[in-house]
Write a protein that holds these residues in place. Structure first.
Motif, PDB file in Angstrom:
ATOM      1  N   GLY A  10      70.917 -81.589 -29.955  1.00 32.40           N
ATOM      2  CA  GLY A  10      72.256 -81.089 -30.215  1.00 32.40           C
ATOM      3  C   GLY A  10      72.819 -81.359 -31.594  1.00 32.40           C
ATOM      4  O   GLY A  10      73.855 -80.800 -31.945  1.00 32.40           O
ATOM      5  N   ILE A  18      65.112 -71.667 -29.327  1.00 33.33           N
ATOM      6  CA  ILE A  18      66.259 -71.176 -30.101  1.00 33.33           C
ATOM      7  C   ILE A  18      66.093 -69.683 -30.370  1.00 33.33           C
ATOM      8  O   ILE A  18      67.043 -68.912 -30.224  1.00 33.33           O
ATOM      9  CB  ILE A  18      66.414 -71.980 -31.402  1.00 33.33           C
ATOM     10  CG1 ILE A  18      66.737 -73.447 -31.081  1.00 33.33           C
ATOM     11  CG2 ILE A  18      67.495 -71.356 -32.291  1.00 33.33           C
ATOM     12  CD1 ILE A  18      66.722 -74.377 -32.282  1.00 33.33           C
ATOM     13  N   PHE A  25      71.884 -70.526 -25.463  1.00 29.88           N
ATOM     14  CA  PHE A  25      71.253 -71.779 -25.900  1.00 29.88           C
ATOM     15  C   PHE A  25      71.051 -72.709 -24.705  1.00 29.88           C
ATOM     16  O   PHE A  25      70.009 -73.341 -24.575  1.00 29.88           O
ATOM     17  CB  PHE A  25      72.097 -72.471 -26.984  1.00 29.88           C
ATOM     18  CG  PHE A  25      71.691 -72.111 -28.381  1.00 29.88           C
ATOM     19  CD1 PHE A  25      71.792 -70.816 -28.846  1.00 29.88           C
ATOM     20  CD2 PHE A  25      71.203 -73.076 -29.236  1.00 29.88           C
ATOM     21  CE1 PHE A  25      71.417 -70.470 -30.127  1.00 29.88           C
ATOM     22  CE2 PHE A  25      70.815 -72.754 -30.526  1.00 29.88           C
ATOM     23  CZ  PHE A  25      70.919 -71.454 -30.976  1.00 29.88           C
ATOM     24  N   CYS A  71      65.735 -78.184 -37.617  1.00 29.88           N
ATOM     25  CA  CYS A  71      65.853 -78.853 -36.332  1.00 29.88           C
ATOM     26  C   CYS A  71      64.714 -79.851 -36.244  1.00 29.88           C
ATOM     27  O   CYS A  71      63.553 -79.472 -36.251  1.00 29.88           O
ATOM     28  CB  CYS A  71      65.773 -77.832 -35.190  1.00 29.88           C
ATOM     29  SG  CYS A  71      65.704 -78.607 -33.558  1.00 29.88           S
ATOM     30  N   THR A 125      72.645 -78.187 -33.587  1.00 32.76           N
ATOM     31  CA  THR A 125      73.103 -77.014 -32.837  1.00 32.76           C
ATOM     32  C   THR A 125      74.375 -76.374 -33.395  1.00 32.76           C
ATOM     33  O   THR A 125      74.423 -75.149 -33.524  1.00 32.76           O
ATOM     34  CB  THR A 125      73.276 -77.378 -31.348  1.00 32.76           C
ATOM     35  OG1 THR A 125      72.043 -77.894 -30.862  1.00 32.76           O
ATOM     36  CG2 THR A 125      73.672 -76.172 -30.535  1.00 32.76           C
ATOM     37  N   LEU A 133      69.393 -76.144 -27.023  1.00 36.78           N
ATOM     38  CA  LEU A 133      70.307 -77.201 -27.472  1.00 36.78           C
ATOM     39  C   LEU A 133      69.556 -78.439 -27.953  1.00 36.78           C
ATOM     40  O   LEU A 133      69.951 -79.070 -28.917  1.00 36.78           O
ATOM     41  CB  LEU A 133      71.259 -77.588 -26.342  1.00 36.78           C
ATOM     42  CG  LEU A 133      72.162 -76.466 -25.867  1.00 36.78           C
ATOM     43  CD1 LEU A 133      72.850 -76.859 -24.572  1.00 36.78           C
ATOM     44  CD2 LEU A 133      73.177 -76.118 -26.929  1.00 36.78           C
TER      45      LEU A 133
END
Length: 159
Positions: free
Chosen positions: A102, A144, A93, A136, A105, A99
Protein backbone atom coordinates in the motif's frame (compact mmCIF):
# COMPACT_ATOMS: atom_id res chain seq x y z
CA UNK A 1 13.12 32.50 5.68
CA UNK A 2 11.09 33.92 2.84
CA UNK A 3 7.39 33.18 3.36
CA UNK A 4 4.38 33.70 1.09
CA UNK A 5 0.66 33.33 1.49
CA UNK A 6 -0.87 30.86 -0.93
CA UNK A 7 -4.42 29.77 -1.66
CA UNK A 8 -4.88 26.25 -3.00
CA UNK A 9 -8.03 24.27 -3.62
CA UNK A 10 -7.35 20.74 -2.38
CA UNK A 11 -9.94 18.04 -2.91
CA UNK A 12 -12.55 20.76 -3.40
CA UNK A 13 -11.75 22.73 -0.22
CA UNK A 14 -10.02 26.11 -0.37
CA UNK A 15 -6.99 26.49 1.90
CA UNK A 16 -5.05 29.69 2.49
CA UNK A 17 -1.77 29.32 4.36
CA UNK A 18 1.51 31.13 4.82
CA UNK A 19 4.35 28.82 3.78
CA UNK A 20 8.10 28.98 3.38
CA UNK A 21 8.84 29.41 -0.32
CA UNK A 22 10.98 26.27 -0.28
CA UNK A 23 8.27 24.04 1.27
CA UNK A 24 7.37 21.22 -1.09
CA UNK A 25 3.81 20.61 -2.14
CA UNK A 26 4.08 17.12 -0.62
CA UNK A 27 5.07 18.54 2.78
CA UNK A 28 2.34 21.18 2.51
CA UNK A 29 -0.28 18.49 1.85
CA UNK A 30 0.94 16.10 4.54
CA UNK A 31 2.05 18.42 7.32
CA UNK A 32 0.00 21.59 6.86
CA UNK A 33 -3.26 20.03 5.66
CA UNK A 34 -2.97 16.60 7.31
CA UNK A 35 -3.53 14.74 4.03
CA UNK A 36 -1.14 11.88 4.71
CA UNK A 37 -2.32 9.71 1.83
CA UNK A 38 0.35 11.33 -0.30
CA UNK A 39 3.51 9.38 0.50
CA UNK A 40 7.13 10.42 0.21
CA UNK A 41 9.46 7.71 -1.02
CA UNK A 42 12.59 8.80 -2.84
CA UNK A 43 11.99 12.60 -2.70
CA UNK A 44 13.61 12.81 -6.14
CA UNK A 45 10.53 12.26 -8.29
CA UNK A 46 11.59 8.78 -9.30
CA UNK A 47 9.31 6.50 -7.28
CA UNK A 48 6.01 8.31 -7.88
CA UNK A 49 4.63 7.68 -4.38
CA UNK A 50 3.92 11.41 -4.02
CA UNK A 51 1.90 11.74 -7.24
CA UNK A 52 -1.10 14.07 -7.03
CA UNK A 53 -3.18 15.84 -9.65
CA UNK A 54 -2.44 19.53 -10.18
CA UNK A 55 -5.13 21.11 -12.33
CA UNK A 56 -5.93 17.60 -13.56
CA UNK A 57 -2.37 16.60 -14.50
CA UNK A 58 -0.37 14.00 -12.61
CA UNK A 59 2.65 15.63 -10.94
CA UNK A 60 5.27 14.65 -8.39
CA UNK A 61 4.44 16.72 -5.32
CA UNK A 62 7.96 16.24 -3.92
CA UNK A 63 9.36 18.15 -6.89
CA UNK A 64 7.04 21.13 -6.67
CA UNK A 65 7.05 23.94 -4.18
CA UNK A 66 3.75 24.72 -2.52
CA UNK A 67 3.99 28.29 -3.83
CA UNK A 68 3.90 26.86 -7.37
CA UNK A 69 0.43 25.49 -6.59
CA UNK A 70 -0.89 28.92 -5.57
CA UNK A 71 -4.26 29.36 -7.27
CA UNK A 72 -4.35 25.77 -8.52
CA UNK A 73 -6.57 22.80 -7.83
CA UNK A 74 -4.91 19.79 -6.26
CA UNK A 75 -6.46 16.34 -5.96
CA UNK A 76 -4.93 13.79 -3.59
CA UNK A 77 -5.79 10.13 -3.09
CA UNK A 78 -8.21 11.23 -0.36
CA UNK A 79 -10.40 12.71 -3.11
CA UNK A 80 -11.06 9.41 -4.86
CA UNK A 81 -13.58 7.65 -2.72
CA UNK A 82 -14.79 6.83 0.74
CA UNK A 83 -14.60 3.52 2.62
CA UNK A 84 -18.30 3.07 1.83
CA UNK A 85 -18.03 4.13 -1.82
CA UNK A 86 -14.66 3.38 -3.31
CA UNK A 87 -13.61 4.85 -6.63
CA UNK A 88 -13.81 2.17 -9.39
CA UNK A 89 -10.02 2.19 -9.56
CA UNK A 90 -9.77 1.52 -5.82
CA UNK A 91 -12.33 -1.30 -6.14
CA UNK A 92 -10.36 -2.86 -8.98
CA UNK A 93 -7.09 -2.62 -7.01
CA UNK A 94 -8.79 -4.38 -4.09
CA UNK A 95 -10.30 -7.05 -6.33
CA UNK A 96 -7.05 -7.80 -8.21
CA UNK A 97 -4.70 -7.59 -5.21
CA UNK A 98 -3.05 -4.48 -6.63
CA UNK A 99 -2.82 -2.86 -3.21
CA UNK A 100 0.02 -5.04 -1.85
CA UNK A 101 1.75 -3.19 1.02
CA UNK A 102 0.00 0.00 0.00
CA UNK A 103 2.87 2.47 0.28
CA UNK A 104 3.09 3.19 -3.44
CA UNK A 105 -0.64 2.72 -4.05
CA UNK A 106 -1.77 6.36 -3.62
CA UNK A 107 0.73 7.57 -6.22
CA UNK A 108 -0.15 4.79 -8.61
CA UNK A 109 -3.86 5.48 -8.20
CA UNK A 110 -3.42 9.17 -8.94
CA UNK A 111 -1.20 8.43 -11.96
CA UNK A 112 -3.80 6.02 -13.29
CA UNK A 113 -6.73 8.37 -12.68
CA UNK A 114 -5.06 10.93 -14.95
CA UNK A 115 -4.06 8.22 -17.45
CA UNK A 116 -7.56 6.70 -17.68
CA UNK A 117 -9.10 10.12 -18.29
CA UNK A 118 -6.90 10.45 -21.37
CA UNK A 119 -6.91 6.76 -22.35
CA UNK A 120 -10.24 5.18 -21.41
CA UNK A 121 -9.54 1.84 -23.13
CA UNK A 122 -5.82 1.17 -22.67
CA UNK A 123 -3.96 -1.95 -23.68
CA UNK A 124 -1.57 -3.72 -21.32
CA UNK A 125 1.47 -2.17 -23.02
CA UNK A 126 0.09 1.34 -22.47
CA UNK A 127 -0.72 0.55 -18.83
CA UNK A 128 2.80 -0.82 -18.28
CA UNK A 129 4.36 2.23 -19.92
CA UNK A 130 2.55 4.61 -17.56
CA UNK A 131 3.08 2.28 -14.60
CA UNK A 132 6.83 2.45 -15.27
CA UNK A 133 6.70 5.93 -13.74
CA UNK A 134 5.82 4.46 -10.36
CA UNK A 135 8.02 2.06 -8.46
CA UNK A 136 6.48 -0.73 -6.39
CA UNK A 137 8.94 -2.58 -4.19
CA UNK A 138 6.44 -5.43 -3.73
CA UNK A 139 7.03 -6.21 -7.43
CA UNK A 140 3.48 -7.30 -8.05
CA UNK A 141 2.87 -5.32 -11.20
CA UNK A 142 0.67 -7.90 -12.92
CA UNK A 143 -2.10 -7.42 -10.35
CA UNK A 144 -1.86 -3.67 -10.83
CA UNK A 145 -2.07 -4.02 -14.62
CA UNK A 146 -5.11 -6.28 -14.24
CA UNK A 147 -6.68 -3.76 -11.85
CA UNK A 148 -6.14 -0.81 -14.19
CA UNK A 149 -7.58 -2.74 -17.14
CA UNK A 150 -10.61 -3.72 -15.03
CA UNK A 151 -11.02 -0.18 -13.72
CA UNK A 152 -10.99 1.16 -17.26
CA UNK A 153 -13.86 -1.18 -18.13
CA UNK A 154 -15.74 -0.20 -14.96
CA UNK A 155 -15.32 3.50 -15.73
CA UNK A 156 -16.45 3.04 -19.34
CA UNK A 157 -19.58 1.22 -18.14
CA UNK A 158 -20.30 3.94 -15.60
CA UNK A 159 -19.82 1.64 -12.60
Amino acid sequence: MDRRTITVTVNGAIHTREVEVRRTLADFLREDLGLTGTHLGCEHGVCGACTVLLDGRAVRSCLLFAVQADGAEVATVESLGTPEHLHPLQEAFRDHHGLQCGFCTPGILMSMVAFLRETPAPGDAEIREVLAGNLCRCTGYQGIVDAVRDAAARLRSGA
